[in-house]
Design a protein around this motif. Structure first.
Motif, PDB file in Angstrom:
ATOM      1  N   THR A  45       0.819  -1.218   0.000  1.00  0.00           N
ATOM      2  CA  THR A  45       0.000   0.000   0.000  1.00  0.00           C
ATOM      3  C   THR A  45       0.851   1.266   0.000  1.00  0.00           C
ATOM      4  O   THR A  45       0.309   2.376   0.058  1.00  0.00           O
ATOM      5  CB  THR A  45      -0.938   0.028   1.232  1.00  0.00           C
ATOM      6  N   ASP A  46       2.168   1.103  -0.070  1.00  0.00           N
ATOM      7  CA  ASP A  46       3.054   2.264  -0.097  1.00  0.00           C
ATOM      8  C   ASP A  46       3.026   2.915  -1.487  1.00  0.00           C
ATOM      9  O   ASP A  46       2.525   2.331  -2.453  1.00  0.00           O
ATOM     10  CB  ASP A  46       4.473   1.842   0.258  1.00  0.00           C
ATOM     11  N   ARG A  47       3.591   4.092  -1.582  1.00  0.00           N
ATOM     12  CA  ARG A  47       3.599   4.832  -2.850  1.00  0.00           C
ATOM     13  C   ARG A  47       4.343   4.045  -3.938  1.00  0.00           C
ATOM     14  O   ARG A  47       5.402   3.493  -3.696  1.00  0.00           O
ATOM     15  CB  ARG A  47       4.264   6.195  -2.661  1.00  0.00           C
ATOM     16  N   VAL A  54      -2.710   5.699   0.645  1.00  0.00           N
ATOM     17  CA  VAL A  54      -2.069   6.513   1.677  1.00  0.00           C
ATOM     18  C   VAL A  54      -2.788   6.380   3.015  1.00  0.00           C
ATOM     19  O   VAL A  54      -2.153   6.309   4.074  1.00  0.00           O
ATOM     20  CB  VAL A  54      -2.020   7.994   1.251  1.00  0.00           C
ATOM     21  N   VAL A  55      -4.109   6.300   3.002  1.00  0.00           N
ATOM     22  CA  VAL A  55      -4.888   6.243   4.246  1.00  0.00           C
ATOM     23  C   VAL A  55      -4.609   4.940   4.996  1.00  0.00           C
ATOM     24  O   VAL A  55      -4.309   4.945   6.191  1.00  0.00           O
ATOM     25  CB  VAL A  55      -6.395   6.377   3.950  1.00  0.00           C
ATOM     26  N   ILE A  56      -4.699   3.822   4.289  1.00  0.00           N
ATOM     27  CA  ILE A  56      -4.448   2.520   4.929  1.00  0.00           C
ATOM     28  C   ILE A  56      -3.020   2.435   5.417  1.00  0.00           C
ATOM     29  O   ILE A  56      -2.745   2.018   6.548  1.00  0.00           O
ATOM     30  CB  ILE A  56      -4.757   1.370   3.944  1.00  0.00           C
ATOM     31  N   ARG A  57      -2.099   2.834   4.570  1.00  0.00           N
ATOM     32  CA  ARG A  57      -0.680   2.778   4.925  1.00  0.00           C
ATOM     33  C   ARG A  57      -0.387   3.630   6.155  1.00  0.00           C
ATOM     34  O   ARG A  57       0.272   3.175   7.094  1.00  0.00           O
ATOM     35  CB  ARG A  57       0.149   3.249   3.731  1.00  0.00           C
ATOM     36  N   SER A  58      -0.873   4.846   6.186  1.00  0.00           N
ATOM     37  CA  SER A  58      -0.596   5.752   7.309  1.00  0.00           C
ATOM     38  C   SER A  58      -1.237   5.262   8.598  1.00  0.00           C
ATOM     39  O   SER A  58      -0.633   5.340   9.674  1.00  0.00           O
ATOM     40  CB  SER A  58      -1.106   7.157   6.981  1.00  0.00           C
ATOM     41  N   THR A  59      -2.457   4.727   8.491  1.00  0.00           N
ATOM     42  CA  THR A  59      -3.153   4.222   9.674  1.00  0.00           C
ATOM     43  C   THR A  59      -2.429   3.038  10.281  1.00  0.00           C
ATOM     44  O   THR A  59      -2.206   2.977  11.498  1.00  0.00           O
ATOM     45  CB  THR A  59      -4.598   3.824   9.315  1.00  0.00           C
ATOM     46  N   LEU A  60      -2.048   2.086   9.442  1.00  0.00           N
ATOM     47  CA  LEU A  60      -1.330   0.910   9.929  1.00  0.00           C
ATOM     48  C   LEU A  60       0.028   1.295  10.499  1.00  0.00           C
ATOM     49  O   LEU A  60       0.445   0.781  11.543  1.00  0.00           O
ATOM     50  CB  LEU A  60      -1.153  -0.104   8.793  1.00  0.00           C
ATOM     51  N   ASP A  61       0.714   2.188   9.806  1.00  0.00           N
ATOM     52  CA  ASP A  61       2.028   2.628  10.246  1.00  0.00           C
ATOM     53  C   ASP A  61       1.945   3.288  11.620  1.00  0.00           C
ATOM     54  O   ASP A  61       2.777   3.020  12.500  1.00  0.00           O
ATOM     55  CB  ASP A  61       2.596   3.604   9.217  1.00  0.00           C
ATOM     56  N   PHE A  62       0.930   4.120  11.823  1.00  0.00           N
ATOM     57  CA  PHE A  62       0.740   4.822  13.092  1.00  0.00           C
ATOM     58  C   PHE A  62       0.444   3.835  14.218  1.00  0.00           C
ATOM     59  O   PHE A  62       1.030   3.914  15.312  1.00  0.00           O
ATOM     60  CB  PHE A  62      -0.400   5.832  12.960  1.00  0.00           C
ATOM     61  N   ALA A  63      -0.448   2.880  13.955  1.00  0.00           N
ATOM     62  CA  ALA A  63      -0.824   1.898  14.980  1.00  0.00           C
ATOM     63  C   ALA A  63       0.366   1.028  15.371  1.00  0.00           C
ATOM     64  O   ALA A  63       0.588   0.755  16.563  1.00  0.00           O
ATOM     65  CB  ALA A  63      -1.973   1.033  14.464  1.00  0.00           C
ATOM     66  N   ILE A  64       1.127   0.592  14.391  1.00  0.00           N
ATOM     67  CA  ILE A  64       2.290  -0.250  14.669  1.00  0.00           C
ATOM     68  C   ILE A  64       3.339   0.519  15.467  1.00  0.00           C
ATOM     69  O   ILE A  64       3.931  -0.019  16.410  1.00  0.00           O
ATOM     70  CB  ILE A  64       2.884  -0.779  13.351  1.00  0.00           C
ATOM     71  N   ASN A  65       3.545   1.766  15.111  1.00  0.00           N
ATOM     72  CA  ASN A  65       4.532   2.577  15.837  1.00  0.00           C
ATOM     73  C   ASN A  65       4.136   2.797  17.290  1.00  0.00           C
ATOM     74  O   ASN A  65       5.000   2.832  18.182  1.00  0.00           O
ATOM     75  CB  ASN A  65       4.722   3.925  15.143  1.00  0.00           C
ATOM     76  N   ILE A  66       2.836   2.939  17.548  1.00  0.00           N
ATOM     77  CA  ILE A  66       2.370   3.121  18.923  1.00  0.00           C
ATOM     78  C   ILE A  66       2.687   1.889  19.766  1.00  0.00           C
ATOM     79  O   ILE A  66       3.242   1.986  20.856  1.00  0.00           O
ATOM     80  CB  ILE A  66       0.850   3.412  18.950  1.00  0.00           C
ATOM     81  N   VAL A  67       2.323   0.707  19.245  1.00  0.00           N
ATOM     82  CA  VAL A  67       2.555  -0.532  20.001  1.00  0.00           C
ATOM     83  C   VAL A  67       4.041  -0.759  20.213  1.00  0.00           C
ATOM     84  O   VAL A  67       4.485  -1.111  21.308  1.00  0.00           O
ATOM     85  CB  VAL A  67       1.920  -1.733  19.281  1.00  0.00           C
ATOM     86  N   ARG A  68       4.831  -0.528  19.184  1.00  0.00           N
ATOM     87  CA  ARG A  68       6.269  -0.794  19.273  1.00  0.00           C
ATOM     88  C   ARG A  68       6.994   0.224  20.150  1.00  0.00           C
ATOM     89  O   ARG A  68       8.098  -0.048  20.625  1.00  0.00           O
ATOM     90  CB  ARG A  68       6.886  -0.803  17.882  1.00  0.00           C
ATOM     91  N   SER A  69       6.386   1.376  20.369  1.00  0.00           N
ATOM     92  CA  SER A  69       7.038   2.400  21.191  1.00  0.00           C
ATOM     93  C   SER A  69       6.886   2.124  22.687  1.00  0.00           C
ATOM     94  O   SER A  69       7.608   2.715  23.502  1.00  0.00           O
ATOM     95  CB  SER A  69       6.471   3.784  20.863  1.00  0.00           C
ATOM     96  N   LEU A  70       5.983   1.217  23.050  1.00  0.00           N
ATOM     97  CA  LEU A  70       5.732   0.932  24.458  1.00  0.00           C
ATOM     98  C   LEU A  70       6.650  -0.188  24.955  1.00  0.00           C
ATOM     99  O   LEU A  70       6.702  -1.255  24.346  1.00  0.00           O
ATOM    100  CB  LEU A  70       4.274   0.508  24.678  1.00  0.00           C
ATOM    101  N   PRO A  71       7.360   0.027  26.062  1.00  0.00           N
ATOM    102  CA  PRO A  71       8.107  -1.083  26.670  1.00  0.00           C
ATOM    103  C   PRO A  71       7.145  -2.219  27.009  1.00  0.00           C
ATOM    104  O   PRO A  71       5.996  -1.969  27.390  1.00  0.00           O
ATOM    105  CB  PRO A  71       8.702  -0.456  27.939  1.00  0.00           C
ATOM    106  N   PHE A  72       7.623  -3.454  26.889  1.00  0.00           N
ATOM    107  CA  PHE A  72       6.705  -4.587  27.034  1.00  0.00           C
ATOM    108  C   PHE A  72       6.047  -4.635  28.402  1.00  0.00           C
ATOM    109  O   PHE A  72       4.868  -4.982  28.517  1.00  0.00           O
ATOM    110  CB  PHE A  72       7.443  -5.908  26.782  1.00  0.00           C
ATOM    111  N   ILE A  73       6.769  -4.274  29.451  1.00  0.00           N
ATOM    112  CA  ILE A  73       6.197  -4.343  30.793  1.00  0.00           C
ATOM    113  C   ILE A  73       5.023  -3.374  30.926  1.00  0.00           C
ATOM    114  O   ILE A  73       4.024  -3.660  31.609  1.00  0.00           O
ATOM    115  CB  ILE A  73       7.280  -4.063  31.870  1.00  0.00           C
ATOM    116  N   ILE A  74       5.111  -2.214  30.241  1.00  0.00           N
ATOM    117  CA  ILE A  74       4.000  -1.254  30.261  1.00  0.00           C
ATOM    118  C   ILE A  74       2.839  -1.783  29.427  1.00  0.00           C
ATOM    119  O   ILE A  74       1.666  -1.677  29.818  1.00  0.00           O
ATOM    120  CB  ILE A  74       4.469   0.117  29.732  1.00  0.00           C
ATOM    121  N   LEU A  75       3.149  -2.361  28.285  1.00  0.00           N
ATOM    122  CA  LEU A  75       2.113  -2.959  27.442  1.00  0.00           C
ATOM    123  C   LEU A  75       1.397  -4.072  28.188  1.00  0.00           C
ATOM    124  O   LEU A  75       0.175  -4.220  28.087  1.00  0.00           O
ATOM    125  CB  LEU A  75       2.750  -3.505  26.163  1.00  0.00           C
ATOM    126  N   LEU A  76       2.144  -4.849  28.951  1.00  0.00           N
ATOM    127  CA  LEU A  76       1.586  -5.953  29.719  1.00  0.00           C
ATOM    128  C   LEU A  76       0.533  -5.454  30.703  1.00  0.00           C
ATOM    129  O   LEU A  76      -0.557  -6.029  30.831  1.00  0.00           O
ATOM    130  CB  LEU A  76       2.714  -6.670  30.471  1.00  0.00           C
TER     131      LEU A  76
END
Length: 221
Positions: A45-47, A54-76
């Motif tokens: 879905t990239d350019r 662009v909408v699908i790509r940006s939405t997925l990219d944003f969601a993935i970045n949020i989850v990956r930015s959290l330390p696992f213990i906080i996510l837990l």
């Protein structure tokens, strides 16, 4: 360490390894079933690709970045309500596998996307010029070419999950981390701590060696 001491600890160690295998196995299965298709979707879905959006790509990219930015213990801790809803409990290997799955899916998806980006654009363009449909390009071009990188990504994901599962033991998730905390740390038992460290090191080394071997076999270049 005496033989009697080893015999005493062995049943608990085997149980902990079984719990770790259960947690990691479930989360890795979900990572494969959801993370790999998600990584492919991120790529196509990239350019400039055949499913550019662009909408699908940006939405997925944003969601993935949020989850990956959290330390696992906080996510837990943050996922305790979801864990309670799905498993009806917040402790044990089954409960821990929920958080592990949520952490593993975007992690593997990003690694799959990275592997796909290493494919020369000319291969995709050649397939399109030959009239190949998008699904055919994904199956016959993208996945075979990216397979070594995907295998390495799976290896890294599996190793990370084992580390995450050890952290899950801190909050009652069971497994090798729980054994190290309850029997090693709280009871000041260095023997248990050393055993768990040695076992984890051996497991990680074996997994990495197997992953490297499979990646080399899959690499046709």
């Amino acid at each position: 360490m005496s033989l009697d001491r080893f015999t005493t600890i062995l049943p608990d160690l085997i149980k902990a390894l079984g719990e770790t295998a259960f947690m990691v196995g479930i989360s890795l299965a979900f990572a494969i079933l959801i993370g790999i298709p998600l990584g492919i979707l991120l790529f196509i879905t990239d350019r400039g690709l055949f499913f550019q959006n662009v909408v699908i790509r940006s939405t997925l990219d944003f969601a993935i970045n949020i989850v990956r930015s959290l330390p696992f213990i906080i996510l837990l801790v943050a996922l305790i309500p979801l864990t309670q809803l799905i498993t009806k409990t917040t402790i044990g290997p089954a409960a821990a596998s929920v958080s592990l799955s949520v952490a593993a899916i975007p992690f593997l998806a990003r690694l799959v996307e990275t592997s796909l980006r290493e494919i020369p654009p000319g291969l995709i363009e050649a397939a399109e010029a030959c009239g190949a449909k998008p699904l055919r390009i994904i199956i016959s071009v993208l996945l075979p070419e990216a397979l070594p990188g995907i295998i390495q990504g799976l290896t890294l994901t599996l190793i990370s999950l084992i580390g995450f599962s050890a952290m899950a033991g801190i909050v009652g998730g069971g497994g090798i981390g729980d054994l190290a905390i309850r029997f090693g740390y709280y009871r000041y038992d260095n023997v248990v701590m050393i055993m768990t460290i040695v076992v984890l090191v051996v497991i990680i080394q074996v997994i990495q060696a197997l992953g490297n071997r499979f990646a080399r076999v899959a690499d046709k270049r």
